[in-house]
Motif scaffolding. Structure first.
Motif, PDB file in Angstrom:
ATOM      1  N   SER A  98       0.826  -1.203   0.000  1.00 50.69           N
ATOM      2  CA  SER A  98       0.000   0.000   0.000  1.00 50.69           C
ATOM      3  C   SER A  98       0.861   1.254   0.000  1.00 50.69           C
ATOM      4  N   ARG A  99       0.683   2.104  -1.012  1.00 53.35           N
ATOM      5  CA  ARG A  99       1.400   3.371  -1.054  1.00 53.35           C
ATOM      6  C   ARG A  99       0.873   4.329   0.008  1.00 53.35           C
ATOM      7  N   VAL A 100      -0.416   4.243   0.293  1.00 55.80           N
ATOM      8  CA  VAL A 100      -1.051   5.226   1.165  1.00 55.80           C
ATOM      9  C   VAL A 100      -0.472   5.197   2.570  1.00 55.80           C
ATOM     10  N   LYS A 101      -0.194   4.021   3.108  1.00 62.06           N
ATOM     11  CA  LYS A 101       0.186   3.933   4.511  1.00 62.06           C
ATOM     12  C   LYS A 101       1.589   4.464   4.784  1.00 62.06           C
ATOM     13  N   PHE A 102       2.533   4.155   3.901  1.00 63.77           N
ATOM     14  CA  PHE A 102       3.898   4.590   4.165  1.00 63.77           C
ATOM     15  C   PHE A 102       4.628   5.108   2.932  1.00 63.77           C
ATOM     16  N   LEU A 103       4.396   4.483   1.800  1.00 64.63           N
ATOM     17  CA  LEU A 103       5.258   4.736   0.657  1.00 64.63           C
ATOM     18  C   LEU A 103       4.822   5.962  -0.132  1.00 64.63           C
ATOM     19  N   GLY A 104       5.796   6.706  -0.655  1.00 66.52           N
ATOM     20  CA  GLY A 104       5.487   7.859  -1.479  1.00 66.52           C
ATOM     21  C   GLY A 104       6.208   9.115  -1.013  1.00 66.52           C
ATOM     22  N   LYS A 105       5.811  10.247  -1.594  1.00 65.23           N
ATOM     23  CA  LYS A 105       6.441  11.528  -1.289  1.00 65.23           C
ATOM     24  C   LYS A 105       5.550  12.362  -0.371  1.00 65.23           C
ATOM     25  N   TYR A 106       6.212  13.102   0.509  1.00 63.01           N
ATOM     26  CA  TYR A 106       5.528  13.995   1.444  1.00 63.01           C
ATOM     27  C   TYR A 106       6.176  15.373   1.354  1.00 63.01           C
ATOM     28  N   ARG A 107       5.346  16.411   1.325  1.00 66.31           N
ATOM     29  CA  ARG A 107       5.878  17.773   1.353  1.00 66.31           C
ATOM     30  C   ARG A 107       5.907  18.258   2.797  1.00 66.31           C
ATOM     31  N   SER A 184      11.352   8.428  15.915  1.00 68.03           N
ATOM     32  CA  SER A 184      10.163   7.639  15.598  1.00 68.03           C
ATOM     33  C   SER A 184       9.198   8.495  14.789  1.00 68.03           C
ATOM     34  N   GLY A 185       8.258   7.823  14.111  1.00 71.76           N
ATOM     35  CA  GLY A 185       7.288   8.541  13.301  1.00 71.76           C
ATOM     36  C   GLY A 185       5.978   7.798  13.213  1.00 71.76           C
ATOM     37  N   VAL A 186       4.957   8.487  12.722  1.00 76.29           N
ATOM     38  CA  VAL A 186       3.635   7.887  12.578  1.00 76.29           C
ATOM     39  C   VAL A 186       2.939   8.509  11.375  1.00 76.29           C
ATOM     40  N   ILE A 187       2.143   7.697  10.677  1.00 79.78           N
ATOM     41  CA  ILE A 187       1.353   8.158   9.543  1.00 79.78           C
ATOM     42  C   ILE A 187      -0.106   8.244   9.978  1.00 79.78           C
ATOM     43  N   ASP A 188      -0.729   9.390   9.768  1.00 79.87           N
ATOM     44  CA  ASP A 188      -2.156   9.552  10.069  1.00 79.87           C
ATOM     45  C   ASP A 188      -2.916   9.517   8.744  1.00 79.87           C
ATOM     46  N   ASN A 189      -3.516   8.353   8.433  1.00 78.08           N
ATOM     47  CA  ASN A 189      -4.260   8.215   7.181  1.00 78.08           C
ATOM     48  C   ASN A 189      -5.755   8.042   7.434  1.00 78.08           C
ATOM     49  N   SER A 190      -6.239   8.583   8.565  1.00 80.55           N
ATOM     50  CA  SER A 190      -7.666   8.514   8.864  1.00 80.55           C
ATOM     51  C   SER A 190      -8.482   9.299   7.842  1.00 80.55           C
ATOM     52  N   ASP A 191      -7.889  10.363   7.281  1.00 79.70           N
ATOM     53  CA  ASP A 191      -8.505  11.127   6.199  1.00 79.70           C
ATOM     54  C   ASP A 191      -7.681  10.876   4.942  1.00 79.70           C
ATOM     55  N   THR A 192      -8.205  10.055   4.026  1.00 80.01           N
ATOM     56  CA  THR A 192      -7.432   9.656   2.847  1.00 80.01           C
ATOM     57  C   THR A 192      -7.123  10.827   1.920  1.00 80.01           C
ATOM     58  N   ASN A 193      -7.830  11.943   2.080  1.00 77.19           N
ATOM     59  CA  ASN A 193      -7.557  13.128   1.268  1.00 77.19           C
ATOM     60  C   ASN A 193      -6.531  14.056   1.914  1.00 77.19           C
ATOM     61  N   ASN A 194      -6.135  13.742   3.118  1.00 77.19           N
ATOM     62  CA  ASN A 194      -5.185  14.601   3.831  1.00 77.19           C
ATOM     63  C   ASN A 194      -4.318  13.729   4.739  1.00 77.19           C
ATOM     64  N   LEU A 214       9.001  17.078  12.749  1.00 82.39           N
ATOM     65  CA  LEU A 214       8.636  17.318  11.354  1.00 82.39           C
ATOM     66  C   LEU A 214       7.186  16.932  11.122  1.00 82.39           C
ATOM     67  N   ASN A 215       6.494  17.744  10.328  1.00 80.66           N
ATOM     68  CA  ASN A 215       5.141  17.428   9.884  1.00 80.66           C
ATOM     69  C   ASN A 215       5.090  17.599   8.374  1.00 80.66           C
ATOM     70  N   GLY A 216       4.462  16.641   7.696  1.00 82.00           N
ATOM     71  CA  GLY A 216       4.363  16.727   6.245  1.00 82.00           C
ATOM     72  C   GLY A 216       3.059  16.154   5.739  1.00 82.00           C
ATOM     73  N   LYS A 217       2.785  16.380   4.453  1.00 82.83           N
ATOM     74  CA  LYS A 217       1.548  15.918   3.828  1.00 82.83           C
ATOM     75  C   LYS A 217       1.871  15.050   2.624  1.00 82.83           C
ATOM     76  N   PHE A 218       1.152  13.931   2.509  1.00 81.36           N
ATOM     77  CA  PHE A 218       1.337  13.008   1.389  1.00 81.36           C
ATOM     78  C   PHE A 218       0.923  13.697   0.090  1.00 81.36           C
ATOM     79  N   ILE A 219       1.804  13.651  -0.935  1.00 86.92           N
ATOM     80  CA  ILE A 219       1.484  14.309  -2.207  1.00 86.92           C
ATOM     81  C   ILE A 219       1.415  13.327  -3.368  1.00 86.92           C
ATOM     82  N   GLU A 220       2.102  12.186  -3.290  1.00 88.36           N
ATOM     83  CA  GLU A 220       1.994  11.180  -4.362  1.00 88.36           C
ATOM     84  C   GLU A 220       2.652   9.875  -3.949  1.00 88.36           C
TER      85      GLU A 220
END
Length: 220
Positions: A98-107, A184-194, A214-220
């Motif tokens: 799954s790309r959504v949970k961890f993989l991809g780019k974040y701004r 350590s880090g965590v991904i918050d994917n409760s809102d799939t659009n953000n 650090l805080n970032g947003k998934f972009i792709e």
């Protein structure tokens, strides 16, 4: 044979022949154990129940849906007939990365390292480690032009926590031996659009230590 002796021996022979016998439908254990009924299609064999696939226990009363339905989770564990996937995987058998949970780019929206100023706008990228599915690689996690630690941590390794959206950056020196990073880090994917990423980490450079968030947003 003397009739009196025969009358004495006959009950003993009958008792010996019946001792440990197995009756149809019920399991009668050896040496007078209580009868055991074999349920759910189980059959009696030498005083014990042979259970059908998916069942276990003395009377075949325990049901394992994972075994019964041949559920094999590729990257996860089977519970009550369903797969619980490791972080970074999805699908009925946890077979899909799954790309959504961890993989991809974040701004990066905010990044502050005490006692330094905040910097934002650049990108970090998370990739799956090709040699170990339980680990990820984080590219360009850190970089400040005026920071005593020059350049980027180009490839920081992290260990994914099973069945969660979190990971641990174990202590390492990815660029050279003069500085180390951990956190350590965590991904918050409760809102799939953000989808948001949060990473807290510490850098040690000689006798100097910097605590970063650090805080970032998934972009792709």
């Amino acid at each position: 044979m003397n009739p009196m002796i025969r009358s004495l021996l006959l009950p003993m022979v009958i008792a010996l022949l019946s001792f440990g016998s197995i009756s149809c439908g019920d399991c009668v254990g050896a040496f007078g154990k209580e009868k055991v009924e074999c349920n759910n299609g189980g059959t009696c064999n030498d005083g014990e129940c042979d259970c059908l696939k998916g069942y276990s226990g003395v009377s075949c009363d325990s049901l394992d849906l994972c075994e019964l339905n041949d559920v094999i989770c590729v990257f996860g564990d089977c519970q009550d007939g369903l797969c619980e996937c490791q972080s970074g995987y999805e699908g009925k058998l946890c077979e899909t990365e799954s790309r959504v949970k961890f993989l991809g780019k974040y701004r990066v929206s905010t990044e502050a390292c005490d006692p330094l100023d905040t910097i934002a706008g650049r990108e970090i990228e998370i990739k799956r480690d090709i040699f170990d599915a339980s680990r990820i690689n984080i590219s360009d996690l850190f970089g400040y032009n005026n920071f005593p630690i020059n350049g980027f941590f180009s490839k920081v390794e992290a260990s994914v926590t099973p069945n969660s959206n979190s990971f641990v950056i174990f202590g390492q020196s990815p660029d050279d031996n003069s500085k180390t990073i951990s956190g350590s880090g965590v991904i918050d994917n409760s809102d799939t659009n953000n989808i948001q990423i949060n990473i807290d980490y510490t850098i040690v450079n000689g006798n100097k230590q910097y605590t970063c968030a650090l805080n970032g947003k998934f972009i792709e």
